[in-house]
Design an enzyme around this catalytic site. Structure first.
Site, PDB file in Angstrom:
ATOM      1  N   SER A  54      46.306 -58.966 -54.825  1.00  0.00           N
ATOM      2  CA  SER A  54      45.911 -58.965 -53.748  1.00  0.00           C
ATOM      3  C   SER A  54      45.003 -60.311 -53.593  1.00  0.00           C
ATOM      4  CB  SER A  54      45.295 -57.500 -53.641  1.00  0.00           C
ATOM      5  OG  SER A  54      44.191 -58.249 -52.045  1.00  0.00           O
ATOM      6  N   HIS A  69      52.509 -62.666 -53.572  1.00  0.00           N
ATOM      7  CA  HIS A  69      53.127 -63.572 -52.106  1.00  0.00           C
ATOM      8  C   HIS A  69      54.610 -65.043 -53.190  1.00  0.00           C
ATOM      9  CE1 HIS A  69      49.458 -64.001 -51.472  1.00  0.00           C
ATOM     10  NE2 HIS A  69      50.020 -63.015 -50.060  1.00  0.00           N
ATOM     11  N   GLN A  81      51.416 -51.567 -42.805  1.00  0.00           N
ATOM     12  CA  GLN A  81      51.977 -52.740 -41.980  1.00  0.00           C
ATOM     13  C   GLN A  81      53.565 -53.397 -42.166  1.00  0.00           C
ATOM     14  OE1 GLN A  81      49.926 -57.370 -42.451  1.00  0.00           O
ATOM     15  NE2 GLN A  81      51.558 -57.350 -43.741  1.00  0.00           N
ATOM     16  N   ASP A 107      50.615 -53.717 -48.253  1.00  0.00           N
ATOM     17  CA  ASP A 107      50.485 -53.486 -47.433  1.00  0.00           C
ATOM     18  C   ASP A 107      51.507 -52.395 -46.169  1.00  0.00           C
ATOM     19  OD1 ASP A 107      48.625 -55.707 -46.818  1.00  0.00           O
ATOM     20  OD2 ASP A 107      50.012 -56.479 -47.801  1.00  0.00           O
TER      21      ASP A 107
END
Length: 296
Positions: free
Chosen positions: A185, A37, A153, A150
């Site tokens: 993750s 992130h 996604q 992801d």
């Protein structure tokens, strides 16, 4: 860094920035943030004048028996990481703020939601598409940043942005891995020492297949088999598929277009996903355009 919890407060805070022509970046997350992130936030901070990060554990993308209640949370750590990586505004809405009483409108993502994870998590990408569409409407960013881990996604969101004419530039940032190769993750926290060691087989297999591809191997079946050899230590393989990177359709024979080798496995009770993007050269495909997987 400002912290807001309501849509009204967020819009009030962003309105003058938008009026001044500031470029707004957005990183939607479900919290329990890690360096993956952090990479997204840093990319946004580098490219945009202001960066909004949302933390919202979206109940509509969890199926029956999945880990909604136990999903890891650590708001203090999340706030520290946001502050360190250049976040301008941290948006922390409650469920009722995003899904008010009587909520009944959803985004149906279509065929792209059916293969890979969609086979095993019915309704998951409907929940993802719906909440991302809502967040895009709430934040109204110029650019939104997502992680390649992801992969499906990102493909679903890219298609939604195109189909619904949403004025958002979607940037996909390459997967960040730990020193042992395991993709970062939030769910890695579920792994004990033994499971963590066995989980390395997932990334090792995918990276071995990518190394073979980079060395000239183009047969889809051989690339899948190379990856499968390293998965002996996981408890089960939910799927391991080589697919077209845009249509997510299975590939057979020679790989002559940008592809993604995607996998989902269980190690203990923890489900892990990972992927590598395989991009033939422009010479091989006869194209004169960039095939970089980073920006989709």
């Amino acid at each position: 860094m400002r912290v807001v919890r309501t849509i009204a407060d967020l819009r009030a805070l962003l309105r003058p920035l938008r009026d001044e022509g500031k470029r707004i970046g957005f990183v939607p997350t479900m919290g329990f943030l890690h360096d993956g992130h952090g990479a997204l936030i840093r990319q946004s901070a580098a490219r945009c004048d202001a960066t909004v990060v949302s933390i919202f554990v979206n109940p509509n993308q969890f199926g029956p028996g999945e880990d909604l209640a136990s999903y890891p949370r650590d708001l203090e750590r999340d706030q520290n990481l946001c502050l360190e990586t250049g976040t301008t505004v941290l948006f922390l809405p409650e469920v009722a703020e995003i899904y008010p009483t009587g909520f009944q409108t959803h985004v149906e993502p279509g065929r792209l939601a059916e293969p890979l994870c969609g086979q095993f998590r019915p309704g998951h990408f409907r929940g993802v598409a719906t909440v991302v569409a809502k967040l895009f409407n709430i934040v109204q960013p110029d650019v939104a940043f997502f992680g390649q881990k992801d992969f499906q996604q990102t493909v679903v969101i890219r298609r939604m942005v195109r189909d619904l004419n949403l004025p958002v530039d979607v940037v996909v940032v390459p997967t960040i891995r730990e020193t042992d190769g395991v993709a970062l993750s939030s769910r890695n926290t579920y792994l004990d020492e033994d499971a963590r060691k066995r989980a390395q087989g997932l990334s090792h297999g995918l990276l071995a297949a990518k190394a073979a591809f980079d060395a000239g191997e183009r047969q889809a079946a051989k690339l899948v088999e190379i990856a499968r050899r390293s998965l002996a230590d996981v408890d089960s393989i939910q799927y391991l598929e080589l697919v077209d990177a845009q249509a997510l359709e299975p590939l057979a024979g020679a790989v002559d277009r940008t592809a993604a080798l995607c996998a989902a496995v269980f190690v203990g009770g923890t489900r892990l996903i990972d992927n590598v993007v395989l991009a033939p050269s422009a010479v091989e495909t006869g194209l004169n355009v960039s095939l970089s997987p980073q920006r989709v």
